[in-house]
Scaffold this motif. Structure first.
Motif, short mmCIF file in Angstrom:
data_model
loop_
_atom_site.label_atom_id
_atom_site.label_comp_id
_atom_site.label_asym_id
_atom_site.label_seq_id
_atom_site.Cartn_x
_atom_site.Cartn_y
_atom_site.Cartn_z
N GLY A 138 0.80 -1.22 0.00
CA GLY A 138 0.00 0.00 0.00
C GLY A 138 0.84 1.27 0.00
O GLY A 138 2.05 1.23 0.14
N CYS A 139 0.14 2.40 -0.19
CA CYS A 139 0.86 3.67 -0.27
C CYS A 139 -0.07 4.81 0.14
O CYS A 139 -1.25 4.82 -0.23
N ASN A 140 0.46 5.76 0.92
CA ASN A 140 -0.35 6.91 1.36
C ASN A 140 0.00 8.17 0.58
O ASN A 140 -0.50 9.24 0.91
N ASN A 141 0.85 8.06 -0.42
CA ASN A 141 1.38 9.28 -1.03
C ASN A 141 0.45 9.94 -2.05
O ASN A 141 0.47 11.14 -2.22
N PHE A 142 -0.32 9.19 -2.73
CA PHE A 142 -1.23 9.73 -3.75
C PHE A 142 -0.56 10.72 -4.69
O PHE A 142 -0.99 11.86 -4.82
N CYS A 143 0.51 10.30 -5.32
CA CYS A 143 1.08 11.12 -6.40
C CYS A 143 -0.04 11.29 -7.43
O CYS A 143 -0.82 10.36 -7.65
N SER A 144 -0.11 12.48 -8.04
CA SER A 144 -1.34 12.81 -8.77
C SER A 144 -1.62 11.90 -9.97
O SER A 144 -2.74 11.79 -10.41
N TYR A 145 -0.58 11.25 -10.50
CA TYR A 145 -0.75 10.44 -11.71
C TYR A 145 -0.95 8.96 -11.40
O TYR A 145 -1.18 8.16 -12.30
N CYS A 146 -0.85 8.59 -10.11
CA CYS A 146 -0.64 7.17 -9.82
C CYS A 146 -1.92 6.48 -9.32
O CYS A 146 -2.59 6.98 -8.41
N ILE A 147 -2.20 5.34 -9.86
CA ILE A 147 -3.40 4.59 -9.52
C ILE A 147 -3.16 3.67 -8.31
O ILE A 147 -4.09 3.19 -7.67
N VAL A 148 -1.87 3.47 -8.01
CA VAL A 148 -1.51 2.43 -7.03
C VAL A 148 -2.20 2.60 -5.65
O VAL A 148 -2.78 1.65 -5.14
N PRO A 149 -2.17 3.80 -5.03
CA PRO A 149 -2.82 3.91 -3.71
C PRO A 149 -4.32 3.58 -3.79
O PRO A 149 -4.89 3.10 -2.82
N HIS A 150 -4.92 3.82 -4.96
CA HIS A 150 -6.35 3.54 -5.12
C HIS A 150 -6.61 2.03 -5.20
O HIS A 150 -7.70 1.59 -4.85
N GLY A 182 8.29 -3.62 -1.56
CA GLY A 182 7.07 -3.04 -1.02
C GLY A 182 6.55 -2.07 -2.05
O GLY A 182 7.23 -1.76 -3.03
N ILE A 183 5.35 -1.59 -1.85
CA ILE A 183 4.81 -0.59 -2.78
C ILE A 183 5.41 0.77 -2.44
O ILE A 183 5.75 1.56 -3.31
N CYS A 184 5.56 1.04 -1.15
CA CYS A 184 6.19 2.29 -0.71
C CYS A 184 7.07 1.94 0.49
O CYS A 184 6.70 2.16 1.64
N ILE A 219 12.91 3.05 -3.31
CA ILE A 219 12.54 3.90 -2.17
C ILE A 219 12.40 5.34 -2.64
O ILE A 219 13.13 5.79 -3.53
N GLU A 220 11.44 6.05 -2.06
CA GLU A 220 11.21 7.44 -2.43
C GLU A 220 12.29 8.33 -1.82
O GLU A 220 12.73 8.08 -0.68
N ALA A 221 12.68 9.38 -2.56
CA ALA A 221 13.75 10.27 -2.10
C ALA A 221 13.48 10.79 -0.68
O ALA A 221 14.37 10.83 0.17
N ASP A 258 2.47 16.11 -7.31
CA ASP A 258 2.36 15.91 -5.85
C ASP A 258 3.46 15.00 -5.32
O ASP A 258 3.20 14.10 -4.51
N ARG A 259 4.69 15.24 -5.76
CA ARG A 259 5.79 14.37 -5.35
C ARG A 259 6.43 14.76 -4.01
O ARG A 259 7.22 14.04 -3.47
N ARG A 260 6.17 15.96 -3.54
CA ARG A 260 6.63 16.40 -2.21
C ARG A 260 8.15 16.45 -2.04
O ARG A 260 8.65 16.22 -0.95
#
Ligand code: SF4
Length: 420
Positions: A138-150, A182-184, A219-221, A258-260
């Motif tokens: 799972g992932c809580n980041n919700f990058c604007s283009y990404c379907i994965v958290p959904h 992992g996903i995130c 891993i995310e930056a 929305d990459r933060r």
């Protein structure tokens, strides 16, 4: 059905591969048999992916191919496409069951009623020397283009004791390298009470006898912290390789995604990593053609990639996914422009890979040998901890051996090596 045969088709990421392996082991334990290539199967499990439009297409293709191979077989579709595309999947001939991601752990139990409790993990990987170990989903980041958290839901971590137990099983079965997936991954532990960070898990795994290498799949930056950088101290067990997606090197596009993090944040992180671990290999993902991406934005990404000098760059064209925030954005980039940018990015990526590898020629490095070369009999292929693909000529069976080799010559994307 006595001793039915099954076959699994897996699409998408390493997490899907891990989950397919979990399903495989439960079915084998229950007495089912995996169909060898060419043999008909009674049951097909298609573990789908929906990360791009192409992934949807490939998933449907795998289902249709399974039905063609054996029109009498039952097909179970699961994975990320099963979340929003269940209706489409159910209409496919042969599909008897669609199981959503959240029920995936119970898939084998649903196939074989009342069988083993879910979540027991895995103990081998068919035909591999590196074992993937899923520690987070799972992932809580919700990058604007990404379907994965959904389609994967919010972040959940596997308790460290379970990770250690699963690692011990894999080590006992001969694995020398474990790839944490992992996903995130960077969100590891945040959902656990008194949870450990990813660095904490790696420190515990480093103590496991018999384990030679631990690799982080991606891993995310913003999640690479000081603890993790400390784990990279060499010689150690954590591979000097990090896959850190860039996606864009332009601050406006990063904000729209929305990459933060900013371009500066990414550059600073890479500088810190290279200072702590000069030989570190960076691999990355880049998204080309995000809505509104203009030439100047793209040039910033190209420049960032050249500065980072990744060993590998996975380049993806933007793929609009319904239900994501970016789907509503107008200003799509014209297809011919996307194609041109993909080409330029791929040339830059090739240069970077070549530069990184050429600088390492003539050094001696440990290589975990994997498989005989498909194209050149008598040659074996393996990887350094820095994820360089190495080829070595030998008559012996070398699979799963770690050998010290001198890196001699770069041929395409592989390095020919000899005994030092
Ligand atoms: S971090 Fe962003 S790109 Fe990665 S899975 Fe989460 S939402 Fe998707």
């Amino acid at each position: 059905m006595s001793d039915p045969f099954f076959r699994i088709h897996t699409l998408g990421c390493k997490v899907n591969q891990y989950e397919s392996q979990e399903i495989r082991e439960r079915l084998l334990e229950a007495g089912m048999r995996e169909a060898a290539p060419g043999r008909k199967a009674d049951l097909y499990i298609v573990n789908t992916c929906t990360v791009t439009r192409k992934a949807d297409k490939d998933s449907l293709y795998a289902i249709r191919r399974s039905h063609r191979e054996d029109p009498g077989a039952s097909i179970v579709a699961t994975g990320c496409m099963a979340e929003f595309g269940a209706g489409i999947l159910r209409k496919e001939p042969g599909v008897r069951m669609v199981i959503k991601n959240r029920d995936k752990a119970k898939i084998s139990a649903r196939i074989i009623k009342d069988f083993l409790p879910s979540g027991k993990g895995i103990s081998f990987f068919e035909g591999r020397t590196r074992a993937f170990l899923k520690v987070q989903d799972g992932c809580n980041n919700f990058c604007s283009y990404c379907i994965v958290p959904h389609v994967r839901g919010s972040s959940r971590s596997k308790p460290v004791l379970q990770i250690l137990e699963e690692s011990r099983r894999l080590i006992a079965n001969g694995y020398r390298e474990i790839v944490l997936t992992g996903i995130c991954l960077g969100a590891y532990g945040r959902d656990l009470k008194r949870g450990m960070s990813l660095a904490g898990v790696i420190e515990r795994m480093q103590e496991l006898p018999g384990l030679k290498r631990i690799r982080i799949s991606s891993i995310e930056a913003k999640d690479v912290d000081d603890g993790l950088i400390r784990c990279l101290r060499w010689p150690g067990k954590l591979c000097r390789h990090m896959h850190i997606p860039i996606q864009s090197g332009d601050d406006d596009i990063l904000a729209a995604m929305d990459r933060r993090y900013t371009r500066r944040d990414y550059l600073d992180l890479i500088a810190r990593l290279k200072k702590a671990c000069p030989d570190i290999a960076i691999t990355t993902d880049v998204l080309v053609g995000f809505p509104g991406e203009e030439e100047r934005n793209f040039l910033n990404t190209l420049d960032l990639v050249r500065r980072i000098e990744p060993l590998r760059t996975h380049i993806f064209p933007y793929s609009p996914r319904p239900n994501t925030k970016a789907y509503a954005l107008r200003k799509a980039v014209a297809l011919d422009i996307v194609r041109d940018r993909l080409k330029r990015m791929s040339e830059a990526a090739d240069d970077c890979a070549r530069n990184y590898q050429q600088k390492r020629l003539s050094s001696v490095m440990d290589v975990l040998m994997e498989t005989p070369s498909k194209d050149h009999p008598g040659e074996w292929e393996g990887y350094t901890d820095t994820y360089m693909k190495v080829v070595f000529r030998s008559r012996k069976r070398l699979s799963n051996n770690i050998i010290s080799l001198r890196l001699k010559k770069l041929i395409g994307n592989k390095i020919m090596a000899v005994l030092p």
